[in-house]
Each structure stands twice: as structure tokens, then as C-alpha cells.
Design a protein around this motif. Sequence first.
Motif, mmCIF file in Angstrom:
data_model
loop_
_atom_site.group_PDB
_atom_site.id
_atom_site.type_symbol
_atom_site.label_atom_id
_atom_site.label_comp_id
_atom_site.label_asym_id
_atom_site.label_seq_id
_atom_site.Cartn_x
_atom_site.Cartn_y
_atom_site.Cartn_z
ATOM 1 N N GLU A 18 -10.380 -8.472 -8.631
ATOM 2 C CA GLU A 18 -9.458 -8.783 -7.547
ATOM 3 C C GLU A 18 -9.337 -7.637 -6.558
ATOM 4 N N SER A 19 -9.273 -6.419 -7.060
ATOM 5 C CA SER A 19 -9.115 -5.281 -6.151
ATOM 6 C C SER A 19 -10.348 -5.104 -5.270
ATOM 7 N N ILE A 20 -11.524 -5.275 -5.868
ATOM 8 C CA ILE A 20 -12.753 -5.140 -5.075
ATOM 9 C C ILE A 20 -12.840 -6.248 -4.029
ATOM 10 N N SER A 21 -12.580 -7.502 -4.437
ATOM 11 C CA SER A 21 -12.697 -8.622 -3.501
ATOM 12 C C SER A 21 -11.668 -8.533 -2.384
ATOM 13 N N GLN A 22 -10.449 -8.074 -2.714
ATOM 14 C CA GLN A 22 -9.412 -7.937 -1.684
ATOM 15 C C GLN A 22 -9.793 -6.856 -0.678
ATOM 16 N N TRP A 23 -10.296 -5.731 -1.179
ATOM 17 C CA TRP A 23 -10.703 -4.665 -0.265
ATOM 18 C C TRP A 23 -11.857 -5.122 0.641
ATOM 19 N N VAL A 53 -22.455 -6.948 -6.170
ATOM 20 C CA VAL A 53 -21.775 -5.755 -6.691
ATOM 21 C C VAL A 53 -21.434 -6.073 -8.137
ATOM 22 N N SER A 54 -22.005 -5.317 -9.097
ATOM 23 C CA SER A 54 -21.845 -5.677 -10.500
ATOM 24 C C SER A 54 -21.502 -4.471 -11.367
ATOM 25 N N ARG A 111 -16.242 4.299 0.412
ATOM 26 C CA ARG A 111 -17.627 4.406 -0.031
ATOM 27 C C ARG A 111 -18.188 3.016 -0.345
ATOM 28 N N LEU A 112 -17.344 2.185 -0.982
ATOM 29 C CA LEU A 112 -17.754 0.809 -1.273
ATOM 30 C C LEU A 112 -18.072 0.071 0.019
ATOM 31 N N THR A 113 -17.195 0.182 1.006
ATOM 32 C CA THR A 113 -17.428 -0.489 2.291
ATOM 33 C C THR A 113 -18.724 -0.030 2.928
ATOM 34 N N GLU A 114 -18.966 1.267 2.866
ATOM 35 C CA GLU A 114 -20.178 1.834 3.459
ATOM 36 C C GLU A 114 -21.429 1.281 2.785
ATOM 37 N N LEU A 115 -21.419 1.235 1.435
ATOM 38 C CA LEU A 115 -22.586 0.732 0.709
ATOM 39 C C LEU A 115 -22.813 -0.756 0.957
#
Length: 441
Positions: A18-23, A53-54, A111-115
Motif C-alpha cells: 500500500e505504501s509503495i502504490s500510494q507513493w 517492482v518486486s 529514489r523509488l520515483t527516480e528508478l
Amino acid sequence: MSRTLKIAVVDDEPDMRESISQWLALSGFDAETFATAEEALKVIGADWPGVVVSDIRMPGMDGMAFLKRLMGIDSGLPVIMITGHGDVPMAVEAMRIGAMDFMEKPFNPERLTELVKKATQARRLTLDNRALRRDLSEGQQVMSKLIGSSPVMDRLREDILDLGQADGHVLIDGETGTGKTLVAHALHAVGPRASKKFVPISCAAYSDEVLSAKLFGPVESGLPAVEEARGGTLCLEDIEALSDPLQARLLAFIAEQGSPAETRIIAISNARGEGRRAEDSLRPDLFYRLTALKITLPPLRSRGEDILTLFTRMTEQFAEEYGCEPPQVTAQEAAQLLQAPWPGNVRQLINVAERAVLQNRRGSGSIASLLMADGEDTQEATTTEGKPLKEYVESFEKMLIDNTMRRHKGSIAAVMDELCLPRRTLNEKMAKYGLSRSDYL
């Protein structure tokens, strides 16, 4: 080519998913979550429009096994792995297998957004390049069906490549059987609309009422042709059969599109055949709209040794289909093929080639008898050019060497033996006729 890409987030921990998908959603990405690798594999296939993303540590199929499956499905799919501190060596191994990058927990959201941004750019480029290669491949396949090396065929291929890139509507005319529908497909396949629909409609095949519905609606299911072809190509065969009311509707449709037209129209007319011609049958304002660009297909009788090339290719194909040997064409028969007027053009040649294979399988008959059965007096018929005997002999000689090279798959020794030619003579003749051994290997 613009497309919205998805981000598949695969993690067995609900809070992490949830945190990854929301971001990612806040960053403008379309995220889709999966609790297991097995669930994700039900959705992700070759050319899947997105990135993955896994997590590495997951029950059942873990991230490494998941990555290997993904690489087997589509090696160009960007995969970003999420790893704990102790799993960094495993993440490095994942990159060796094919992962694009990895993030170590706890990771920086920026960093996640950048990748992910980098991964989506790479994926979009990969998918666009694949689509372009498919379009080019389809165009090459269609163009390869335009067999022949005569000057008129060389010009035709050049015209198709040039006009294929243009926006204007096209009129294709020529005698019956010259391949007008094939040329229409080629114009679509080599142009910028290749990835869009090609919708053919015969204006002579339906009553006025049925044709009106097929073109403009309403239809019981699906879309009318003008909507189905939107953005692509609408091919109207036998355009000269279009009634006055439908001509008016077609003209209004063209006017509505403006310039450049969203949908390209390719009109096909038997302008050199029997019956009403397009220029005699269409209202002038529609005719000149449809003839912004024009291609007139050459009759077969004007294509010289293409006749022998086509006949050889067709007999080989039919012989393979019927499981027998193709007929061997004598010098006299080659001259008869070259001199025949071919009123039915390529379509007639294909029919003669099939019958030649069938009668050769029975061990009887001749090519001359087949031509005469079609109502052609091959003894008196001549080509429009009135070529001298020397050109007929050379055409036959080229065809004979070409056929023998094909049959022996480029074996020079076998060809020399069958044709009783010394190597130097064979080499000189192959050079003269533009034949290369590498084409037969």
C-alpha cells in the motif's frame, strides 16, 4: 507513440504494498498491487505495458524465481527488486539475471520515483521500437509479394514507398488481375498508419442500402467502416460502382476530416478494364479529392522477363502444395509465355501455373495448350514491345539458370553438370543476369 504504462507492485506485506502504490500514485504513476508472484504472472505477459517492482523475500515463488520467469516471458521487461540489508548479494545476482536495479530497505521514496521513471522511459522505448519493427516487417512482407525486377516494377515499388508516407488520398487503377488490392495493402503497410486498421469494402458487392449501412451505419454489431478505419486506411474497391447518394456522403465525410485527413482513403478502380471508369462515374469534386495521388499498375504483358520469374515462383509454390515436381519449361514454352497477351494479367498467370502443375503431375499436356484454352492464340500473339528473339533467348537462359540454382540450393558443381556448362561460362552468365550464388544457399 504515447501510452500509459502500469507499475506492478509485488510484495507479500500489505502495508508495504500500500505504501509503495500510494507513493507511486502521488508521483503520477498507475500502480497495480499483487500479494504473490503467481498472481502477477496471470497478468504480465510479453509486451506487457509496464514495469515491475518486486520484493525478493516472498512465500511460495520468491523474487528470484519470479524474476527468472519474467525474463523468460519478456527479457526487455524492466524489473526493480526490493531487498533487505542481508539480501544485497542476492540483489546483485538478480541484476546479473536481468533486473534493472534494486532498492535496499528502508528505501528513499524519491529514489523509488527516480528508478520507476527511468524504467518506464526504457519500457516505452522498447515497446515503441517493437511496434515499429512489426510495422516495418509487415511492410516488407507485403512488398516482397510484388515480385519482379522489370523497370516498371522498380518504379511501382518506388511509388509505393513515396506515396505510402504521404497524407493524400490515393486512386489505384489498372487492368483486372494486376494486383491493385495488394498495392493498396502495401501503401498502408509502409506508411505511418501501418499500426492502425486497414478496412477494405467492395462498392460493387452490395446493394445501395447495405453498402450505405456498412460504410456509414447503422450496423447491427461493431462499427461502420468509416469509424472502424478512423486513423487508419479505408480501402474502397470498385469505386466506380458507388451510387450518387453515397458519393455525396463520402464527399461530406472527406470534407469533415479537414487536412491532413485523419483517415486515408485508397480507392481502387478497374480504369483500364471493362465497365464504368472512375473518371466517368464519379462526380468531379469527389474524383479529384480521391486522385490527389494516383498509381496505375502495369499490365503483365509489359513486364518482360517478370513473366517467367512469376511463372516459376508460382509453379514451385503449387508443386509444393500438391506434393509433386514443378514442370520444366522449354525454350519454346518460355517464348510462348513471354509473347502471350495475358488479358487476365497476374491472376490469369497464377491460374495457368496451377493447371500446369496439375497436368505435369498427370504426365500430360503443355503450357501452350493451357494458354490456348484461355482463348489466346500464342502463335500470333506478340508483346507490345515486339522484342527480338535475342531477348527471349536471354530471358529463357536466365530463367533456366535461376531454376537450376534453386533446385540444387546453390551447388555450382551440380548446376554445371546438369546444364553441361564449364565453370567460367556459368560464372559469366550469372554475372550477366545479376544472379548470385549466395541467394540460393
